[in-house]
Write a protein that holds these residues in place. Structure first.
Motif, PDB file in Angstrom:
ATOM      1  N   LYS A   1       0.777  -1.055   0.132  1.00 66.21           N
ATOM      2  CA  LYS A   1      -0.095  -0.069  -0.124  1.00 66.21           C
ATOM      3  C   LYS A   1       0.887   1.323  -0.052  1.00 66.21           C
ATOM      4  O   LYS A   1       0.677   2.141  -0.693  1.00 66.21           O
ATOM      5  CB  LYS A   1      -0.841   0.214   1.203  1.00 66.21           C
ATOM      6  N   HIS A   2       2.017   1.446   0.867  1.00 61.07           N
ATOM      7  CA  HIS A   2       2.781   2.381   0.765  1.00 61.07           C
ATOM      8  C   HIS A   2       3.458   2.592  -0.225  1.00 61.07           C
ATOM      9  O   HIS A   2       3.621   4.087  -1.055  1.00 61.07           O
ATOM     10  CB  HIS A   2       3.828   2.176   1.864  1.00 61.07           C
ATOM     11  N   HIS A   3       3.877   1.606  -1.068  1.00 69.35           N
ATOM     12  CA  HIS A   3       4.587   1.511  -2.417  1.00 69.35           C
ATOM     13  C   HIS A   3       3.557   2.192  -3.406  1.00 69.35           C
ATOM     14  O   HIS A   3       3.894   3.287  -4.304  1.00 69.35           O
ATOM     15  CB  HIS A   3       4.969   0.296  -2.892  1.00 69.35           C
ATOM     16  N   GLU A   4       2.260   1.760  -3.489  1.00 61.32           N
ATOM     17  CA  GLU A   4       1.397   2.434  -4.240  1.00 61.32           C
ATOM     18  C   GLU A   4       1.155   4.065  -3.902  1.00 61.32           C
ATOM     19  O   GLU A   4       1.003   4.790  -5.061  1.00 61.32           O
ATOM     20  CB  GLU A   4      -0.009   1.580  -4.250  1.00 61.32           C
ATOM     21  N   PHE A   5       0.883   4.245  -2.766  1.00 61.87           N
ATOM     22  CA  PHE A   5       0.696   5.422  -2.293  1.00 61.87           C
ATOM     23  C   PHE A   5       1.543   6.273  -2.898  1.00 61.87           C
ATOM     24  O   PHE A   5       1.746   7.539  -3.358  1.00 61.87           O
ATOM     25  CB  PHE A   5       0.621   5.653  -0.818  1.00 61.87           C
ATOM     26  N   GLU A   6       3.036   6.185  -2.806  1.00 60.49           N
ATOM     27  CA  GLU A   6       4.267   6.739  -3.195  1.00 60.49           C
ATOM     28  C   GLU A   6       4.179   6.991  -4.837  1.00 60.49           C
ATOM     29  O   GLU A   6       4.441   8.126  -5.384  1.00 60.49           O
ATOM     30  CB  GLU A   6       5.454   6.130  -2.881  1.00 60.49           C
TER      31      GLU A   6
ATOM     32  N   MET B   1       7.993   6.991 -13.636  1.00 62.19           N
ATOM     33  CA  MET B   1       7.872   5.533 -14.084  1.00 62.19           C
ATOM     34  C   MET B   1       9.132   4.902 -13.932  1.00 62.19           C
ATOM     35  O   MET B   1       9.176   3.840 -13.356  1.00 62.19           O
ATOM     36  CB  MET B   1       7.477   5.354 -15.522  1.00 62.19           C
ATOM     37  N   ALA B   2      10.238   5.546 -14.314  1.00 60.11           N
ATOM     38  CA  ALA B   2      11.786   4.837 -13.970  1.00 60.11           C
ATOM     39  C   ALA B   2      11.787   4.686 -12.297  1.00 60.11           C
ATOM     40  O   ALA B   2      12.505   3.923 -12.127  1.00 60.11           O
ATOM     41  CB  ALA B   2      12.528   5.837 -14.652  1.00 60.11           C
ATOM     42  N   ARG B   3      11.472   5.655 -11.671  1.00 61.36           N
ATOM     43  CA  ARG B   3      11.682   5.485 -10.330  1.00 61.36           C
ATOM     44  C   ARG B   3      11.370   4.424  -9.786  1.00 61.36           C
ATOM     45  O   ARG B   3      11.572   3.950  -8.645  1.00 61.36           O
ATOM     46  CB  ARG B   3      11.171   6.921  -9.490  1.00 61.36           C
ATOM     47  N   TYR B   4      10.096   3.755 -10.294  1.00 59.80           N
ATOM     48  CA  TYR B   4       9.439   2.630  -9.935  1.00 59.80           C
ATOM     49  C   TYR B   4       9.440   1.328 -10.917  1.00 59.80           C
ATOM     50  O   TYR B   4       8.586   0.652 -11.005  1.00 59.80           O
ATOM     51  CB  TYR B   4       8.039   2.758  -9.642  1.00 59.80           C
TER      52      TYR B   4
ATOM     53  N   PHE C   1       1.484  -0.660 -12.714  1.00 60.45           N
ATOM     54  CA  PHE C   1       0.856   0.124 -11.900  1.00 60.45           C
ATOM     55  C   PHE C   1       1.295   1.682 -12.136  1.00 60.45           C
ATOM     56  O   PHE C   1       0.395   2.565 -12.273  1.00 60.45           O
ATOM     57  CB  PHE C   1       1.040   0.126 -10.373  1.00 60.45           C
ATOM     58  N   ALA C   2       2.679   2.069 -11.782  1.00 62.91           N
ATOM     59  CA  ALA C   2       3.186   3.539 -12.210  1.00 62.91           C
ATOM     60  C   ALA C   2       2.758   3.592 -13.598  1.00 62.91           C
ATOM     61  O   ALA C   2       2.177   4.811 -13.958  1.00 62.91           O
ATOM     62  CB  ALA C   2       4.729   3.301 -11.878  1.00 62.91           C
ATOM     63  N   THR C   3       3.028   2.543 -14.543  1.00 64.52           N
ATOM     64  CA  THR C   3       2.590   2.965 -16.133  1.00 64.52           C
ATOM     65  C   THR C   3       1.228   3.344 -16.256  1.00 64.52           C
ATOM     66  O   THR C   3       0.907   4.552 -16.906  1.00 64.52           O
ATOM     67  CB  THR C   3       3.131   1.796 -16.780  1.00 64.52           C
ATOM     68  N   ASP C   4       0.286   2.659 -15.445  1.00 63.28           N
ATOM     69  CA  ASP C   4      -0.951   2.847 -15.655  1.00 63.28           C
ATOM     70  C   ASP C   4      -1.545   4.189 -15.086  1.00 63.28           C
ATOM     71  O   ASP C   4      -2.418   4.850 -15.620  1.00 63.28           O
ATOM     72  CB  ASP C   4      -1.984   1.944 -15.097  1.00 63.28           C
TER      73      ASP C   4
END
Length: 72
Positions: free
Chosen positions: A7-12, A47-50, A55-58
């Motif tokens: 959840k924290h990763h998605e939040f970031e 996107m590159a950071r993750y 998920f980041a791409t979407d």
């Protein structure tokens, strides 16, 4: 990955994407190539950071589509 970590990763991802989105969301300079170059570059950095996760791409694609829609 633990549930809280996930959840924290998605939040970031959302938070970092939101920061970029709020800089460009009104699309006021969308006729300018420099506007899009900067906008896309900043989103690509997110996107590159993750590691270009799905998920980041979407999230980035959704924000870019909204900026494009608002610019018309």
């Amino acid at each position: 990955m633990a549930k809280e970590q996930f959840k924290h990763h998605e939040f970031e991802i959302m938070q970092d994407s939101w920061k970029v989105y709020t800089k460009y969301y009104d699309g006021s300079d969308a006729d300018d190539d420099e506007f899009w170059d900067k906008c896309v570059h900043e989103f690509l950095e997110v996107m590159a950071r993750y590691s270009n996760s799905k998920f980041a791409t979407d999230v980035v694609n959704a924000f870019l589509q909204d900026i494009e829609r608002r610019s018309k």
